[in-house]
Design a protein around this motif. Sequence first.
Motif, mmCIF file in Angstrom:
data_model
loop_
_atom_site.group_PDB
_atom_site.id
_atom_site.type_symbol
_atom_site.label_atom_id
_atom_site.label_comp_id
_atom_site.label_asym_id
_atom_site.label_seq_id
_atom_site.Cartn_x
_atom_site.Cartn_y
_atom_site.Cartn_z
ATOM 1 N N ASP A 11 7.481 7.321 12.870
ATOM 2 C CA ASP A 11 7.889 6.307 13.321
ATOM 3 C C ASP A 11 6.664 5.523 13.851
ATOM 4 O O ASP A 11 6.231 4.609 14.174
ATOM 5 N N ARG A 12 5.448 6.429 13.647
ATOM 6 C CA ARG A 12 4.428 7.012 13.581
ATOM 7 C C ARG A 12 3.310 6.804 13.214
ATOM 8 O O ARG A 12 2.991 8.592 12.807
ATOM 9 N N PHE A 64 0.711 -1.038 -0.582
ATOM 10 C CA PHE A 64 -0.286 -0.125 -0.038
ATOM 11 C C PHE A 64 0.879 1.156 0.290
ATOM 12 O O PHE A 64 0.811 1.779 -0.673
ATOM 13 N N ALA A 65 1.480 1.267 0.926
ATOM 14 C CA ALA A 65 2.772 2.314 1.117
ATOM 15 C C ALA A 65 3.998 2.755 -0.272
ATOM 16 O O ALA A 65 3.542 3.479 -0.886
ATOM 17 N N SER A 79 -0.316 6.146 4.752
ATOM 18 C CA SER A 79 -0.195 4.675 5.025
ATOM 19 C C SER A 79 1.009 4.138 5.435
ATOM 20 O O SER A 79 1.864 4.697 6.115
ATOM 21 N N ASP A 80 0.623 3.380 5.839
ATOM 22 C CA ASP A 80 1.863 2.266 6.587
ATOM 23 C C ASP A 80 2.440 1.028 6.702
ATOM 24 O O ASP A 80 2.690 0.131 5.188
ATOM 25 N N SER A 95 6.442 3.569 10.243
ATOM 26 C CA SER A 95 6.411 2.564 10.731
ATOM 27 C C SER A 95 7.591 2.083 11.609
ATOM 28 O O SER A 95 7.945 3.863 11.457
ATOM 29 N N PRO A 96 7.250 1.023 12.022
ATOM 30 C CA PRO A 96 8.411 1.039 12.979
ATOM 31 C C PRO A 96 10.603 1.128 12.125
ATOM 32 O O PRO A 96 9.700 1.000 10.728
#
Length: 473
Positions: free
Chosen positions: A277-278, A156-157, A300-301, A179-180
């Motif tokens: 990061d979040r 998705f990203a 998006s993640d 994302s992390p």
Amino acid sequence: MRTTLDVDKNRWPELWQQTCQILENHFPRETIRTWIYSLELADTEDLGQNRMKVHMAAVNEFSANWVRDKYRREIEFALTQVTGSECELVVATRDGGQGAPVYAPPVEYVANQGSGGAVNTGTVLHTGNRQIGSNDNPVDVRYTFENFVVGASNQFAHASAVAVSEHPARQYNPLFIFSPPGLGKTHLLHAIGNHLISKTPGTRVAYLSAEKFVNEMIDSIQHNRMSQFRAKYRDSYDVILIDDIQFIAGKSASEEEFFHTFNTLHGSKRQIVMTSDRPPKEIEGLEARLRTRFEWGLVSDIRPPEIETRIAILKSKAERDDIYVPDDVATFLASYIKSNVRELEGVLVKLQAHASMTGAEITLDMAKTTLKTSIPEESSHFTVDSIQNTVSKYFRITPKDLKSPSRVKKFSMPRQIAMFLVRKYTGLPVETIGEYFGGRDHSTVVYALQKVEEELETTPNIRESVEAIQDLL
Ligand code: ADP
Ligand code: MG
């Protein structure tokens, strides 16, 4: 017309240093020291239409060939970004055909000194009598969509990044990717930039970390250059790619400034892409009006990749670097390192180094041994978490303070010590360490490591603290 570089002599060391700094993102520092920084400028040739041939001299035939084969494209790209002229690189030996170098860079190669450095807005290079502005927020040519492996976790990203680079400022503005650490956010940002530039040459793209934005702003305030700073970020780019935006949270002046920058860019239909990061909702201390704006477009993640994707990434990196990795080794590594692609790359590099030093092929046994020494075991005390906990306990602050954007000495000194110890005990790459400290730039980590090392020699109470903490670990 061929001209010697009389006019530019004084500018060259600085330009070359900037070039090397860009290259530092592409190659290990040793590579730069050994092969690249030893190059000497011999001559430049104006080819017209904003193109320039740069003649450089290497110390001998072997190193000239090596540089030509391995690094030419990246050096050209970095020179182009720094000078603003499209550069073509010609490498010869010092006494071979191209004439002796007229100028050797006298400056010692120093790594990027990180935060708090001078603001580098609107650097102007004099080439003959032309003036060319330079972009000090260049895109990294090595991260492209072509070398980004797509799997369910990042599909998705990836798709949203492709959409934005095909049609900037159309549907998804801003694009927000979270994302992390180590899962490809920065990679996607650069890929967007590279795609835009190759599709529409001349597109003015800026890639920068939020930390750089903050530092540059602070510097501009101190030096009375806020109007230049504003003009730069509000007027001089078509697309802004801003990494680790969580870094501005809780810094009200930066948030305020970014808010207006954002509004201007968005209002004039320029694309903004941010990573964090979040998700926006979970960024603590972020002003509500910014949070809403971050959610205006598309959020998006990226999740940790599945084992198949991890294997595919490993294989693609190995292929790119011409390393032969048998299937059982790829599967073994990918099943061990689950949550951070950069660490996956790290072991691959170690394996290759080991293989080329011993002249042996990469085998499962070798992989197991290498992994044992490079990945701290779960039970070991030397994990990033445990070091951060111990350091913060010692200084009576919290691990959160170590990751916070605050630069007050009460936090920054323990933070630098913690970075130093993480590097010492885990050997993680500086990029990864930066990620574990609130998304800081790798240059900030490099700076911290150098600073603590120096202080161990010169400042007794720092040395005592470091020793006491090591005893606690
Ligand atoms: P983040 O910004 O999310 O912390 P990066 O973009 O810096 O992560 O990625 C860390 C490393 O892993 C980079 O070298 C990047 O090229 C690589 N990487 C991450 N995801 C992928 C992927 N899907 N395909 C190829 N390489 C990847
Ligand atoms: Mg990143």
